[in-house]
Design a protein around this motif. Structure first.
Motif, PDB file in Angstrom:
ATOM      1  N   GLY A 111      -1.065 -33.098  18.562  1.00 17.33           N
ATOM      2  CA  GLY A 111      -1.939 -33.132  17.404  1.00 17.33           C
ATOM      3  C   GLY A 111      -2.727 -31.839  17.353  1.00 17.33           C
ATOM      4  N   ALA A 112      -2.616 -31.141  16.231  1.00 11.99           N
ATOM      5  CA  ALA A 112      -3.301 -29.848  16.085  1.00 11.99           C
ATOM      6  C   ALA A 112      -4.184 -29.855  14.851  1.00 11.99           C
ATOM      7  N   ILE A 168      -9.519 -32.434  15.565  1.00  9.37           N
ATOM      8  CA  ILE A 168      -9.974 -32.699  16.931  1.00  9.37           C
ATOM      9  C   ILE A 168      -9.078 -31.993  17.957  1.00  9.37           C
ATOM     10  N   GLY A 169      -7.790 -31.923  17.684  1.00  8.55           N
ATOM     11  CA  GLY A 169      -6.884 -31.218  18.605  1.00  8.55           C
ATOM     12  C   GLY A 169      -7.257 -29.752  18.735  1.00  8.55           C
ATOM     13  N   SER A 188       3.337 -32.426  14.076  1.00  6.47           N
ATOM     14  CA  SER A 188       4.512 -33.240  13.733  1.00  6.47           C
ATOM     15  C   SER A 188       5.614 -32.406  13.112  1.00  6.47           C
ATOM     16  N   ALA A 223      -4.135 -36.636  19.990  1.00  8.47           N
ATOM     17  CA  ALA A 223      -5.097 -36.485  18.883  1.00  8.47           C
ATOM     18  C   ALA A 223      -4.343 -36.462  17.559  1.00  8.47           C
ATOM     19  N   LEU A 226      -3.658 -42.605  14.272  1.00  9.28           N
ATOM     20  CA  LEU A 226      -3.236 -43.725  15.111  1.00  9.28           C
ATOM     21  C   LEU A 226      -1.868 -44.280  14.698  1.00  9.28           C
ATOM     22  N   GLN A 271     -15.576 -33.745  15.503  1.00  5.94           N
ATOM     23  CA  GLN A 271     -15.066 -32.470  16.021  1.00  5.94           C
ATOM     24  C   GLN A 271     -16.103 -31.357  15.961  1.00  5.94           C
TER      25      GLN A 271
END
Ligand SMILES: NC(=O)c1ccc[n+]([C@@H]2O[C@H](COP(=O)([O-])OP(=O)(O)OC[C@H]3O[C@@H](n4cnc5c(N)ncnc54)[C@H](OP(=O)(O)O)[C@@H]3O)[C@@H](O)[C@H]2O)c1
Length: 219
Positions: free
Chosen positions: A7-8, A11-12, A31, A64, A67, A129
């Protein structure tokens, strides 16, 4: 330490920035494809890869992503590894998940079930974040903000605690992973800047199914 981040997004990237600033080697992923992360990687000073490559790269791996995509996380490379789960359940984004609505499980237990053999710690889900940068303080600062964690593996929680401390926050251990609901979305300690004793009180005051008003955790 080598830290892989799946996950970028907001938060990543914030966690990647802190990790690099603390001297860790970081690989982020999204992704789509590593080529979509070129400018981000240059700005942060980290490597890029696929989610499988980030999972393989990290001694510790941070999840991150929204969900709803959790079943797409590669399980095999994470066997035996510490996985920090920053995910939250937002039904408007993730769709309704009956097992969460009925409190049959928690978000991090769902991820743990998908990642057999991983040492999962729920961490970094309960801070916005922007606050990761603005609220970080050196250890020993009075009223230093505390972040809650939960997990079943004591050594994984110890390493998570060290990392969070180095990033600028005290830690409150809420107990086993099953207690992670105490700081899920809309619980009293969720994304609120509280020092350690106040965070402990907020976790203790949490009642399952009793939510604070949506958005009250935003400044
Ligand atoms: N934003 C915050 O302040 C904050 C704070 C604490 C916790 N969280 C939680 O952290 C999670 C991420 O939030 P965010 O705000 O960072 O979201 P975001 O900005 O929308 O970023 C999501 C990232 O996840 C990637 N992703 C989606 N599916 C993936 C997959 N199957 N494999 C690998 N990467 C995938 C996306 O890649 P693509 O762009 O290529 O699809 C994107 O880089 C959520 O569960 C959120 O509730 C957020």
């Amino acid at each position: 330490m080598k830290i892989g981040i799946i996950g970028a997004g907001f938060i990543g990237r914030a966690l990647a920035t802190l990790a690099v600033a603390n001297g860790h080697e970081v690989m982020i992923s999204n992704s789509r494809a590593p080529r979509t992360l070129g400018s981000t990687a240059v700005a942060i000073g980290c490597q890029v890869g696929t989610a499988t490559q980030a999972a393989t790269f990290g001694d510790l791996v941070i999840v991150a992503i929204p969900l709803a995509a959790y079943t797409e996380i590669p399980a095999e490379p994470l066997v035996g590894k510490i996985v920090l789960d920053a995910n939250n359940y937002y039904p408007a984004r993730d769709g309704r998940i009956e097992a969460l609505d009925s409190h049959a499980t928690t978000t991090s237990e769902m991820l743990a079930a998908h990642l057999p053999g991983a040492k999962l710690v729920k961490a970094f889900n309960a801070i916005l974040q922007d606050d990761l940068a603005t609220d970080a303080r050196p250890a020993g600062t009075p009223q230093r903000r505390a972040l809650p964690i939960a997990g079943d593996d004591a050594e994984a929680k110890r390493i998570a605690t060290e990392l969070i401390d180095a990033f600028g926050f005290d830690v409150v251990d809420a107990g086993p992973l099953a207690e992670g609901w105490r700081f899920e979305r809309a619980m009293p300690g969720y994304c609120i800047a509280l020092p350690k004793e106040d965070m402990k009180a907020a976790l203790a005051a949490a009642e399952r199914g009793v939510e604070v008003p949506h958005g009250s955790w935003r400044r």
